[in-house]
Design an enzyme around this catalytic site. Structure first.
Site, PDB file in Angstrom:
ATOM      1  N   MET A 116       2.554   1.938   5.793  1.00 23.62           N
ATOM      2  CA  MET A 116       2.436   1.046   4.640  1.00 23.62           C
ATOM      3  C   MET A 116       1.978  -0.340   5.071  1.00 23.62           C
ATOM      4  SD  MET A 116       5.456   0.021   1.946  1.00 23.62           S
ATOM      5  CE  MET A 116       5.605   1.698   1.333  1.00 23.62           C
ATOM      6  N   CYS A 117       1.075  -0.932   4.288  1.00 24.54           N
ATOM      7  CA  CYS A 117       0.601  -2.278   4.564  1.00 24.54           C
ATOM      8  C   CYS A 117       1.055  -3.216   3.448  1.00 24.54           C
ATOM      9  CB  CYS A 117      -0.922  -2.314   4.684  1.00 24.54           C
ATOM     10  SG  CYS A 117      -1.784  -1.978   3.133  1.00 24.54           S
ATOM     11  N   THR A 118       1.074  -4.489   3.755  1.00 23.50           N
ATOM     12  CA  THR A 118       1.329  -5.527   2.753  1.00 23.50           C
ATOM     13  C   THR A 118      -0.001  -6.182   2.416  1.00 23.50           C
ATOM     14  OG1 THR A 118       3.533  -5.942   3.633  1.00 23.50           O
ATOM     15  CG2 THR A 118       2.588  -7.634   2.222  1.00 23.50           C
ATOM     16  N   GLY A 132       0.838  -1.193   0.000  1.00 22.99           N
ATOM     17  CA  GLY A 132       0.000   0.000   0.000  1.00 22.99           C
ATOM     18  C   GLY A 132       0.876   1.247   0.000  1.00 22.99           C
ATOM     19  N   THR A 172      -2.095  -6.676   5.717  1.00 25.46           N
ATOM     20  CA  THR A 172      -1.391  -6.768   6.994  1.00 25.46           C
ATOM     21  C   THR A 172      -0.730  -5.427   7.273  1.00 25.46           C
ATOM     22  OG1 THR A 172      -0.939  -9.088   6.544  1.00 25.46           O
ATOM     23  CG2 THR A 172       0.312  -8.066   8.317  1.00 25.46           C
TER      24      THR A 172
END
Length: 357
Positions: free
Chosen positions: A77-79, A58, A95
């Site tokens: 930031m997300c995965t 993200g 996540t």
């Protein structure tokens, strides 16, 4: 969602009652609802959902929701992992860091008749999501627009995802310009800071149904290494899952012209049938158990290779009895539906097996 289905349905019902009743002198008819912001958003016309599968980061998020404004200073930031469901929809698992831990959220996006358009409902909050893929080149970035509706409240969400954590400045400009074109302001736009949070803690159902020994029925993959080994993969391989302390091990034994070959990988369980693992020179993989019974198992694996490409692998296992009639054809049909070709599919022959102790 879309034309604000719930609100619009109530409006239409009222309008029908009004039209069927005598009209009082001087009574005003209700005005039609205002146009939805999403009406002017065009989805990618030739969108290929199989090419967006795998891992994304993200990069940017923009929204006019009060929730976003209150949380954005703490967001990072997300995965995001996109995997296919057995019925052809997309499961999206994000996540992200929350205080001292990583947290995971999963939503299933239901495909529509319009390419590049999906619908979803938040299992936690009950909000309706009408999402359109605005632009993507599959290997680098994906730009999405979502209209979120809950009761009378409607909010816009613009998202930028990328295969890598760092992106070209031009993509950030594209994201910001598109968000502003929808009426969002600088205060509504956030470029997410980097984070090391990659996968969520173990949760979800136990791995018990997987444990033990299985026999391979078929495999399909577009990975170059699979193509190189395909000629050697003739007799049924043995696949075994077992625990080694806190680790879940997956061992595969198959017979080649050089004898019995075995490999073992350590899986990390991420809940809801998802497992991650890494193999040197091959990349990071996400394995998803699409369907499992005491005697049959269908698994799907996405591998993000070091060269940036994403490869698909579909595996069909049995335990005990032979698969029911028609199961092999269903496997082939599903593999082709995922974008694989007939040359990518191997059905194993019976022969001497390589068992694990």
């Amino acid at each position: 969602m879309g034309h604000l289905l719930g609100q619009l349905g109530a409006t239409l019902a009222s309008l029908l009652l009004l039209l069927s009743a005598p009209t009082a002198l001087g009574q005003r008819q209700k005005k039609p609802p205002p146009p939805s912001p999403i009406d002017n958003i065009q989805a990618v016309g030739n969108f290929d959902p199989n090419r967006v599968l795998g891992k994304w980061y993200g990069i940017g998020l923009a929204s006019n929701s009060n929730w976003f404004q209150g949380k954005k200073n703490h967001m990072k930031m997300c995965t995001t992992i996109i995997t296919p469901t057995a019925d052809g929809n997309m499961e999206v698992t994000a996540t992200f860091p929350k205080m001292d831990r990583c947290e995971k959220k999963t939503m299933t996006y239901i495909k529509t008749e319009q390419p590049g358009r999906f619908r979803a409902k938040s299992p936690r909050y009950g909000s309706e999501h009408d999402m359109r893929v605005v632009e993507t080149n599959y290997d680098e970035f994906i730009l999405m627009y979502t209209l979120k509706t809950k009761g009378p409240e409607t909010n816009q969400i613009v998202s930028l995802f990328a295969r890598d954590k760092d992106v070209r400045p031009e993509l950030l400009d594209k994201f910001q310009s598109f968000a502003k074109a929808q009426g969002l302001t600088d205060e509504n736009i956030l470029i997410l800071p980097h984070t090391e949070c990659a996968v969520a803690p173990t949760c979800g159902p136990p791995v018990t149904p997987l444990m033990g020994e299985w026999v391979g029925v078929a495999v399909a993959s577009d990975c170059p290494m699979f193509s190189a080994m395909k000629a050697e993969m003739k007799t049924e391989p043995v696949v075994k899952f077992w625990k080694d302390g806190a680790n879940l091990i997956c061992g595969t034994g198959f017979r080649t012209s050089k004898g019995c070959q075995k490999r073992e990988i350590t899986l990390k369980e991420n809940g809801n049938g998802h497992f991650t693992y890494s193999v040197p020179q091959m990349g990071d993989s996400v394995m998803t158990i699409l369907s499992i019974t005491p005697t049959l198992c269908l698994a799907h694996t996405l591998t993000n290779a070091p060269d940036g490409k994403v490869y698909i692998e579909l595996q069909f296992f049995k335990r005990g009895a032979e698969p029911p009639e028609g199961a092999k054809k269903q496997f082939s049909d599903y593999a082709i539906k995922l974008g694989l070709k007939e040359d990518n599919i191997v059905f194993f022959e019976k022969g001497e097996k390589c068992h694990f102790k």
